[in-house]
Design a protein around this motif. Sequence first.
Motif, PDB file in Angstrom:
ATOM      1  N   CYS A   1      -8.464 -33.462  56.654  1.00  0.00           N
ATOM      2  CA  CYS A   1      -7.405 -34.379  57.064  1.00  0.00           C
ATOM      3  C   CYS A   1      -6.363 -33.542  57.792  1.00  0.00           C
ATOM      4  O   CYS A   1      -5.873 -32.550  57.253  1.00  0.00           O
TER       5      CYS A   1
ATOM      6  N   HIS B   1       3.229 -40.640  62.163  1.00  0.00           N
ATOM      7  CA  HIS B   1       2.285 -39.543  62.358  1.00  0.00           C
ATOM      8  C   HIS B   1       0.878 -40.081  62.136  1.00  0.00           C
ATOM      9  O   HIS B   1       0.671 -40.978  61.326  1.00  0.00           O
ATOM     10  N   ARG B   2      -0.088 -39.470  62.833  1.00  0.00           N
ATOM     11  CA  ARG B   2      -1.497 -39.818  62.645  1.00  0.00           C
ATOM     12  C   ARG B   2      -2.119 -38.846  61.641  1.00  0.00           C
ATOM     13  O   ARG B   2      -1.880 -37.641  61.705  1.00  0.00           O
ATOM     14  N   TYR B   3      -2.932 -39.389  60.751  1.00  0.00           N
ATOM     15  CA  TYR B   3      -3.654 -38.596  59.762  1.00  0.00           C
ATOM     16  C   TYR B   3      -5.138 -38.799  60.056  1.00  0.00           C
ATOM     17  O   TYR B   3      -5.677 -39.881  59.861  1.00  0.00           O
TER      18      TYR B   3
ATOM     19  N   HIS C   1      -3.860 -31.192  55.894  1.00  0.00           N
ATOM     20  CA  HIS C   1      -3.635 -31.815  54.587  1.00  0.00           C
ATOM     21  C   HIS C   1      -4.831 -31.660  53.656  1.00  0.00           C
ATOM     22  O   HIS C   1      -4.680 -31.814  52.447  1.00  0.00           O
TER      23      HIS C   1
ATOM     24  N   ALA D   1       0.516 -37.511  52.976  1.00  0.00           N
ATOM     25  CA  ALA D   1       1.393 -37.603  54.143  1.00  0.00           C
ATOM     26  C   ALA D   1       2.830 -37.281  53.756  1.00  0.00           C
ATOM     27  O   ALA D   1       3.306 -37.684  52.704  1.00  0.00           O
TER      28      ALA D   1
ATOM     29  N   ASP E   1      -2.862 -33.649  60.555  1.00  0.00           N
ATOM     30  CA  ASP E   1      -1.773 -34.363  61.212  1.00  0.00           C
ATOM     31  C   ASP E   1      -1.443 -33.635  62.509  1.00  0.00           C
ATOM     32  O   ASP E   1      -0.771 -32.605  62.483  1.00  0.00           O
TER      33      ASP E   1
ATOM     34  N   GLU F   1      -2.061 -43.994  59.808  1.00  0.00           N
ATOM     35  CA  GLU F   1      -0.728 -43.573  60.218  1.00  0.00           C
ATOM     36  C   GLU F   1       0.259 -43.730  59.070  1.00  0.00           C
ATOM     37  O   GLU F   1       0.044 -44.511  58.141  1.00  0.00           O
TER      38      GLU F   1
END
Length: 179
Positions: free
Chosen positions: A64, A130-132, A77, A121, A66, A172
């Motif tokens: 994962c 933010h995009r994950y 992450h 997040a 970001d 997100e």
Amino acid sequence: MSEGQRAPLPHAFHPPVAEFVVTSDDVAPGGVLKDDQVYAEGNVSPQLRWEGFPAGTRSFAVTCFDPDAPTGSGFWHWALFDIPASVTELPARAGSGSFEGLPAGAVHARNDYGAREFGGAAPPPGDPAHRYVFTVYAVDTERLGPDADASPAAVGFHLRFHTLGRAQLVGEYAAPAAG
């Protein structure tokens, strides 16, 4: 990048590989992450399920990332690898807390929080969403090579040369502005 532009997704500069499908009961494509997937709210790794991966897959890895973190290099992450090829689903919490359902032999590398687990997040308050990017990699070897002390970047380096296929799911999250 100029103001308002978003960083490319993490595989934009990698050679193309076969695509397969990853789905989740916890992360909707383009949807907002659930509260328990937020670092301060529960820090629970989401359920993930995958199918359609290439023949010859000998293990899987899950990350994962970001790309929108204000670091200049994004924020990792989660980095989990050496998942046996017979495993095609991780239940929620497999990567965090008590690691319920974590497959035997799977290895967590340290995330950018410094922990060997999923880290939820945690964008700066007031930042745009933010995009994950949750990515499942089909890997051509049972053991990728690095150990649990590897950085996610080192894991990614090994994945660059051993990935047969890739599936990704992007959720997100935005933290409200303080005050």
